[in-house]
Design a protein around this motif. Structure first.
Motif, short mmCIF file in Angstrom:
data_model
loop_
_atom_site.label_atom_id
_atom_site.label_comp_id
_atom_site.label_asym_id
_atom_site.label_seq_id
_atom_site.Cartn_x
_atom_site.Cartn_y
_atom_site.Cartn_z
N LEU A 50 0.88 -1.26 -0.08
CA LEU A 50 0.14 0.01 -0.26
C LEU A 50 0.93 1.25 0.03
CD1 LEU A 50 -2.43 -1.38 2.75
CD2 LEU A 50 -3.08 -1.28 0.23
N ARG A 51 2.15 1.46 0.72
CA ARG A 51 3.05 2.49 0.76
C ARG A 51 4.04 2.38 -0.57
NH1 ARG A 51 3.70 1.66 7.24
NH2 ARG A 51 1.76 2.33 7.80
N ASP A 52 4.07 1.69 -1.40
CA ASP A 52 4.88 1.53 -2.62
C ASP A 52 6.32 1.17 -2.06
OD1 ASP A 52 5.95 1.57 -5.13
OD2 ASP A 52 6.18 3.72 -5.06
N GLN A 53 6.34 0.34 -0.97
CA GLN A 53 7.43 -0.28 -0.60
C GLN A 53 8.28 -1.40 -1.09
OE1 GLN A 53 9.77 1.75 0.68
NE2 GLN A 53 9.81 1.77 3.10
N LEU A 54 7.44 -2.08 -2.14
CA LEU A 54 8.01 -3.42 -2.58
C LEU A 54 8.78 -3.04 -3.38
CD1 LEU A 54 4.80 -5.54 -2.53
CD2 LEU A 54 6.64 -5.42 -0.79
N GLY A 55 9.67 -4.14 -4.13
CA GLY A 55 10.36 -3.87 -5.32
C GLY A 55 11.79 -3.64 -4.92
N TYR A 56 12.62 -3.38 -6.02
CA TYR A 56 13.89 -3.18 -6.05
C TYR A 56 14.45 -1.49 -5.69
CZ TYR A 56 14.55 -7.95 -7.31
OH TYR A 56 14.60 -9.45 -7.28
N VAL A 57 15.59 -1.44 -5.26
CA VAL A 57 16.13 0.25 -5.01
C VAL A 57 16.90 0.50 -6.24
CG1 VAL A 57 17.79 1.60 -3.83
CG2 VAL A 57 16.26 -0.20 -2.57
N ASP A 65 24.01 -9.32 -3.45
CA ASP A 65 22.51 -9.43 -3.83
C ASP A 65 21.80 -8.10 -4.38
OD1 ASP A 65 22.79 -11.96 -2.60
OD2 ASP A 65 21.89 -11.39 -0.71
N GLN A 66 20.89 -8.39 -4.99
CA GLN A 66 19.96 -6.96 -5.38
C GLN A 66 19.23 -6.55 -4.16
OE1 GLN A 66 19.91 -5.58 -8.65
NE2 GLN A 66 21.57 -7.07 -8.86
N VAL A 67 19.29 -5.25 -3.84
CA VAL A 67 18.76 -4.63 -2.88
C VAL A 67 17.20 -4.20 -2.97
CG1 VAL A 67 19.15 -2.69 -1.08
CG2 VAL A 67 21.00 -3.86 -1.98
N LYS A 68 16.39 -4.47 -1.82
CA LYS A 68 15.05 -4.15 -2.09
C LYS A 68 14.81 -3.01 -1.10
CE LYS A 68 13.07 -8.17 -3.96
NZ LYS A 68 11.96 -9.20 -4.28
N LYS A 69 13.75 -2.26 -1.58
CA LYS A 69 13.46 -1.04 -0.57
C LYS A 69 13.45 -1.31 0.84
CE LYS A 69 10.73 1.11 -4.39
NZ LYS A 69 9.06 1.47 -4.57
N LEU A 70 12.83 -2.52 1.17
CA LEU A 70 12.66 -2.85 2.39
C LEU A 70 13.84 -3.33 3.13
CD1 LEU A 70 9.19 -4.42 2.38
CD2 LEU A 70 9.58 -2.43 3.86
N ASP A 71 14.88 -3.87 2.30
CA ASP A 71 16.19 -4.19 2.93
C ASP A 71 16.82 -2.95 3.43
OD1 ASP A 71 16.44 -6.93 2.39
OD2 ASP A 71 16.84 -6.59 0.25
N VAL A 72 16.78 -1.80 2.67
CA VAL A 72 17.32 -0.43 2.92
C VAL A 72 16.64 -0.01 4.01
CG1 VAL A 72 17.91 1.79 2.30
CG2 VAL A 72 18.09 0.07 0.71
N ASP A 124 7.79 -9.64 -2.38
CA ASP A 124 6.91 -9.32 -3.60
C ASP A 124 6.08 -10.28 -3.61
OD1 ASP A 124 8.66 -7.14 -3.70
OD2 ASP A 124 9.61 -7.23 -5.80
N VAL A 125 6.06 -11.55 -3.21
CA VAL A 125 4.92 -12.65 -3.39
C VAL A 125 4.23 -12.78 -1.97
CG1 VAL A 125 5.89 -13.68 -5.28
CG2 VAL A 125 6.55 -14.33 -3.01
N ASN A 126 4.31 -11.79 -1.10
CA ASN A 126 3.74 -11.79 0.46
C ASN A 126 4.26 -13.30 0.99
OD1 ASN A 126 2.35 -10.84 2.41
ND2 ASN A 126 0.22 -11.65 1.68
N GLY A 127 5.45 -13.58 0.80
CA GLY A 127 5.71 -14.81 1.45
C GLY A 127 6.43 -14.42 2.77
#
Ligand code: FDP
Length: 333
Positions: A50-57, A65-72, A124-127
């Motif tokens: 809902l807050r556009d916090q999914l996906g990669y930076v 590793d590819q960094v995701k927004k939530l990792d940061v 990103d798959v709600n796992g």
């Protein structure tokens, strides 16, 4: 419910006898704060889409590793929370190439190693995903970061948080492994799994079997053995693998069996493990041993592996003691 279950902070005070007084205060401060961070992470995960916090930076971290927004976000949240405790001298995080040094000094300050959001390919798959942490004494070193290196036996506490249907925190200070569930109404972790004891043998194994062709021959033979039917020894085992270490280790702790991430042996001169020793493999090794299980690399006890680099990788086979002993035997053949 008749008696109200113990809270995390009440439980931490029952565990103090395992630690020196000053360490006990600092460990309680840091673990208590990690519990608070976990409640915030659980909230953020629930609202991420809902807050556009999914996906990669865009970009890779220290281990490629590819960094995701939530990792940061998770890393920054952890840094500021630990800084506030005044008990933490440095944080070694998956998301920073070098240790983040903090103000706390003195021989009893702690160095924390953490992967704030582990298993991020599940985001990103709600796992399920998790947070993994390990505490070591800083021994008054300055800078404190290097105190994170050394063997897993130096850990004075370790734990993880699993963000699943419920948020679960499991920790040890070397006096058993204990599990708590977050009560979302109060933000409090309540003791729901006291003194977890892993079954001596299990019925499931977890491994990324897509990598079979890159495994050590002992690993291949062992998984083949687990899949071979034999009623007397309870085979075949069932395969369970979520792709998030915390969820796979949590299931293994409660139900028994195995979680394995062996090295890539495509080049036998240079085996390449994937998981990180300081903030994935070693803390899980301590938790599993404290629950009566075993954790091995296939060649040696995980807790005896000496870290010489912050983002060092190590192979891991952990779980029920009899199952892990059997895996080790296959590696020796
Ligand atoms: P992820 O890459 O999604 O962050 O070390 C990270 C980890 O997940 C573990 O949590 C998990 O057990 C493992 O890697 C999964 O790796 P594979 O996708 O190679 O199976």
């Amino acid at each position: 419910m008749a008696d109200s279950p113990m809270t995390l902070s009440e439980h931490l005070s029952t565990q103090q006898a395992a630690l020196s007084t000053e360490h006990a205060r600092n460990v309680a401060a840091v673990l208590g704060r990690i519990g608070r961070v976990a409640a915030v992470i659980a909230q953020e995960l629930a609202h991420a889409a809902l807050r556009d916090q999914l996906g990669y930076v865009g970009g890779a971290n220290a281990t490629g590793d590819q960094v995701k927004k939530l990792d940061v976000w998770g890393h920054e949240t952890m840094v500021s929370a630990l800084r506030e405790t005044g008990a933490c001298a440095a944080l070694v995080s998956e998301e920073a190439a070098d240790p983040v040094e903090m103000r706390a000094g003195g021989t009893h300050a702690l160095v924390v190693c953490a992967d704030p959001v582990d298993g991020s390919s599940n985001l990103d798959v709600n796992g399920s995903v998790g947070t993994i942490f390990s505490l070591k004494p800083s021994r008054g070193k300055s800078p404190a970061g290097p105190a994170a290196l050394g063997a897993g036996t130096d850990q004075i506490a370790a734990g993880y948080v699993m963000y699943g249907p419920a948020t679960t925190l499991v920790y040890t200070v070397g006096r058993g492994t204990h599990g708590f569930t977050l009560a979302p109404e109060t933000g409090e972790f309540l003791l729901t799994h006291p003194d977890i004891r892993i079954p001596k043998r299990g019925k499931t194994y977890g491994i990324n079997e897509g990598n079979v062709n890159a495994w050590h021959p002992g690993q291949r033979a062992f998984v083949e053995y687990l899949k071979t039917k034999d009623k007397a020894s309870g085979r075949p085992y069932s395969l369970r693998y979520s792709g998030a270490m915390v969820a796979d280790v949590h299931r293994t702790l409660l139900d028994g069996g195995l979680f394995m991430y062996p090295a890539d042996w495509s080049d036998p001169a240079k085996p390449k493990p994937k998981l990180r020793l300081l903030y994935e493999v070693a803390p899980m090794g301590l938790l599993v041993e404290q629950a009566g299980g075993r954790a091995s690399t296939g060649f040696e006890r995980v807790l005896d592996v000496v870290a010489t680099e912050y983002h060092q990788r190590a192979a891991v086979i952990l779980g029920s003691p009899e199952d892990v002993a059997m895996a080790d035997e296959f590696y020796r053949r």
